[in-house]
Scaffold this motif. Structure first.
Motif, PDB file in Angstrom:
ATOM      1  N   LYS A 181     -43.168  15.151   0.078  1.00 61.08           N
ATOM      2  CA  LYS A 181     -43.374  16.433  -0.193  1.00 61.08           C
ATOM      3  C   LYS A 181     -44.786  16.910  -0.378  1.00 61.08           C
ATOM      4  N   SER A 182     -44.794  18.216  -0.150  1.00 58.79           N
ATOM      5  CA  SER A 182     -46.283  18.639  -0.084  1.00 58.79           C
ATOM      6  C   SER A 182     -46.658  19.386  -1.724  1.00 58.79           C
ATOM      7  N   THR A 183     -45.571  19.728  -2.397  1.00 58.35           N
ATOM      8  CA  THR A 183     -46.031  20.216  -3.482  1.00 58.35           C
ATOM      9  C   THR A 183     -46.582  19.174  -4.612  1.00 58.35           C
ATOM     10  N   PRO A 184     -47.743  19.442  -4.929  1.00 61.65           N
ATOM     11  CA  PRO A 184     -48.342  18.676  -6.121  1.00 61.65           C
ATOM     12  C   PRO A 184     -48.075  18.925  -7.594  1.00 61.65           C
ATOM     13  N   ILE A 185     -47.710  18.002  -8.286  1.00 56.48           N
ATOM     14  CA  ILE A 185     -47.370  18.323  -9.783  1.00 56.48           C
ATOM     15  C   ILE A 185     -48.713  18.382 -10.408  1.00 56.48           C
ATOM     16  N   SER A 186     -48.852  19.274 -11.216  1.00 53.21           N
ATOM     17  CA  SER A 186     -50.060  19.378 -12.294  1.00 53.21           C
ATOM     18  C   SER A 186     -49.766  18.734 -13.515  1.00 53.21           C
ATOM     19  N   ILE A 187     -50.755  17.734 -13.743  1.00 45.70           N
ATOM     20  CA  ILE A 187     -50.854  17.181 -15.023  1.00 45.70           C
ATOM     21  C   ILE A 187     -52.154  17.221 -15.768  1.00 45.70           C
ATOM     22  N   ARG A 188     -52.153  17.832 -16.909  1.00 48.16           N
ATOM     23  CA  ARG A 188     -53.028  18.269 -17.743  1.00 48.16           C
ATOM     24  C   ARG A 188     -53.378  17.121 -18.822  1.00 48.16           C
ATOM     25  N   THR A 189     -54.818  16.639 -18.864  1.00 46.32           N
ATOM     26  CA  THR A 189     -55.159  15.849 -20.018  1.00 46.32           C
ATOM     27  C   THR A 189     -55.866  16.265 -20.980  1.00 46.32           C
ATOM     28  N   PHE A 190     -55.965  15.552 -22.391  1.00 43.54           N
ATOM     29  CA  PHE A 190     -56.417  15.871 -23.468  1.00 43.54           C
ATOM     30  C   PHE A 190     -57.103  15.053 -23.956  1.00 43.54           C
ATOM     31  N   THR A 191     -58.086  15.225 -24.943  1.00 47.37           N
ATOM     32  CA  THR A 191     -58.620  14.008 -25.789  1.00 47.37           C
ATOM     33  C   THR A 191     -58.935  14.741 -27.279  1.00 47.37           C
ATOM     34  N   ASN A 192     -58.982  13.386 -28.140  1.00 43.15           N
ATOM     35  CA  ASN A 192     -58.992  13.635 -29.551  1.00 43.15           C
ATOM     36  C   ASN A 192     -60.191  12.493 -29.931  1.00 43.15           C
ATOM     37  N   ASP A 193     -61.374  13.054 -30.328  1.00 48.11           N
ATOM     38  CA  ASP A 193     -62.405  12.150 -30.590  1.00 48.11           C
ATOM     39  C   ASP A 193     -62.148  11.316 -31.976  1.00 48.11           C
ATOM     40  N   SER A 194     -61.228  11.685 -32.890  1.00 45.16           N
ATOM     41  CA  SER A 194     -61.087  11.100 -34.035  1.00 45.16           C
ATOM     42  C   SER A 194     -59.611  11.189 -34.828  1.00 45.16           C
ATOM     43  N   LEU A 195     -58.611  10.806 -34.238  1.00 47.43           N
ATOM     44  CA  LEU A 195     -57.158  11.003 -34.738  1.00 47.43           C
ATOM     45  C   LEU A 195     -56.934   9.566 -35.495  1.00 47.43           C
ATOM     46  N   ASN A 196     -56.987   9.634 -36.758  1.00 51.76           N
ATOM     47  CA  ASN A 196     -56.616   8.460 -37.614  1.00 51.76           C
ATOM     48  C   ASN A 196     -57.709   7.433 -37.408  1.00 51.76           C
ATOM     49  N   GLY A 197     -59.062   7.927 -37.192  1.00 50.98           N
ATOM     50  CA  GLY A 197     -60.017   7.026 -36.978  1.00 50.98           C
ATOM     51  C   GLY A 197     -60.240   6.461 -35.668  1.00 50.98           C
ATOM     52  N   MET A 209     -50.826   5.900 -37.291  1.00 49.50           N
ATOM     53  CA  MET A 209     -50.922   5.236 -36.237  1.00 49.50           C
ATOM     54  C   MET A 209     -52.076   5.289 -35.622  1.00 49.50           C
ATOM     55  N   ASN A 210     -52.704   3.976 -35.412  1.00 49.37           N
ATOM     56  CA  ASN A 210     -54.073   3.954 -34.568  1.00 49.37           C
ATOM     57  C   ASN A 210     -54.105   2.434 -34.269  1.00 49.37           C
ATOM     58  N   LEU A 211     -55.544   2.186 -33.921  1.00 52.18           N
ATOM     59  CA  LEU A 211     -55.636   0.898 -33.370  1.00 52.18           C
ATOM     60  C   LEU A 211     -55.708  -0.500 -34.209  1.00 52.18           C
ATOM     61  N   SER A 212     -55.627  -0.102 -35.556  1.00 53.37           N
ATOM     62  CA  SER A 212     -55.729  -1.348 -36.616  1.00 53.37           C
ATOM     63  C   SER A 212     -54.411  -1.922 -36.376  1.00 53.37           C
ATOM     64  N   PRO A 213     -54.476  -3.366 -36.299  1.00 53.03           N
ATOM     65  CA  PRO A 213     -53.149  -3.997 -35.731  1.00 53.03           C
ATOM     66  C   PRO A 213     -52.348  -4.002 -37.084  1.00 53.03           C
ATOM     67  N   ILE A 214     -51.155  -3.855 -37.198  1.00 47.74           N
ATOM     68  CA  ILE A 214     -50.387  -3.727 -38.613  1.00 47.74           C
ATOM     69  C   ILE A 214     -50.296  -5.197 -38.648  1.00 47.74           C
ATOM     70  N   ASP A 215     -50.385  -5.519 -40.013  1.00 47.23           N
ATOM     71  CA  ASP A 215     -50.535  -6.880 -40.501  1.00 47.23           C
ATOM     72  C   ASP A 215     -48.850  -7.045 -41.111  1.00 47.23           C
ATOM     73  N   ASN A 216     -48.470  -5.949 -41.721  1.00 49.36           N
ATOM     74  CA  ASN A 216     -47.068  -6.314 -42.348  1.00 49.36           C
ATOM     75  C   ASN A 216     -46.027  -5.259 -41.801  1.00 49.36           C
ATOM     76  N   ILE A 217     -45.060  -5.887 -40.921  1.00 51.36           N
ATOM     77  CA  ILE A 217     -44.309  -4.917 -40.167  1.00 51.36           C
ATOM     78  C   ILE A 217     -42.972  -4.839 -40.754  1.00 51.36           C
ATOM     79  N   LYS A 218     -42.408  -5.565 -41.917  1.00 48.17           N
ATOM     80  CA  LYS A 218     -41.109  -5.674 -42.548  1.00 48.17           C
ATOM     81  C   LYS A 218     -40.825  -4.252 -43.182  1.00 48.17           C
TER      82      LYS A 218
END
Length: 232
Positions: free
Chosen positions: A45-61, A1-10
């Motif tokens: 509501k006063s209680t905030p929800i914590s959301i952690r973010t992550f990055t990956n510089d090169s996953l499947n290109g 899975m990456n950003l290369s558009p899938i040509d054949n989805i069959k």
């Protein structure tokens, strides 16, 4: 899975897609930690929800970002109720093509102003557990971006006991959508994402993870693209 558009989805296989999605989601804990955000689900509501973010510089290109939410700040009962809402409004219907994930998405992503959905069956689809469709999604994005259209295959899987669900969106070649064309006045973007939501009835633990890579298309430099998706 990456950003290369899938040509054949069959030859796309439901089981293989979910397995590949789970492999990526499971790897997020090993990605580079990025910003942490606090989000108030309900302004009363006063209680905030914590959301952690992550990055990956090169996953499947490609450059990927992810966010992880556990909602531990909420009570067990509220987490269960919230999970039921996620199943309804994030996953959408598995039987009614008029009330899909994309239909609900349009209601909370205000940049989406139109979409087209075409039913599509993958190999090894499971009745009452999966739904797949092709979609063209139209966005009005803020300056300096012009109007965008994204061509995607969306595949959704939900366990029989409702304990886990995956929403998988894959960038595809527009030629896979019968009658599609390069819409005049629109820049073609690319978007691939995985969302996994799960809830353990015994421990009352909820987890919501989203991992995505995207490109708005056009002539934007890579650093602008990375900045825009790292705060999604």
């Amino acid at each position: 899975m990456n950003l290369s558009p899938i040509d054949n989805i069959k030859n796309l296989d439901s089981i293989q897609l979910v397995d590949e999605a789970e492999a990526i989601i499971s790897s997020v804990k090993n990605w580079k930690k990025d910003k942490q955000f606090d989000y108030v689900l309900n302004k009363r509501k006063s209680t905030p929800i914590s959301i952690r973010t992550f990055t990956n510089d090169s996953l499947n290109g490609d450059f990927w970002c992810a966010r992880v939410s556990n909602l531990t700040e909420l009570t067990d009962k509220v987490r269960h109720t919230y999970y039921e809402s996620l199943l309804k409004y994030l996953v959408g219907s598995l039987t009614d093509i008029k009330h899909t994930h994309t239909d609900f998405e349009k209601k909370y992503i205000h940049e989406i102003y139109d979409y087209k959905v075409i039913p599509y069956n993958l190999i090894n689809e499971s009745p009452n557990q999966t739904i797949s469709y092709l979609t063209q999604v139209y966005y009005k994005l803020p300056f300096p971006l012009s109007k965008r259209v994204f061509y995607e295959l969306v595949h959704i899987y939900k366990a029989h006991d409702n304990s886990v669900a995956y929403i998988i969106s894959l960038a595809i070649n527009p030629k896979n959508i019968k009658g599609s064309k390069d819409d005049s006045g629109f820049t073609i973007g690319r978007y691939t994402s995985i969302e996994k939501i799960s809830f353990d009835e015994d421990t009352k633990k909820l987890k919501w993870i989203m991992a995505t890579c995207s490109s708005p298309g056009g002539f934007l430099p890579d650093w602008v693209t990375k900045l825009s998706i790292s705060v999604f």
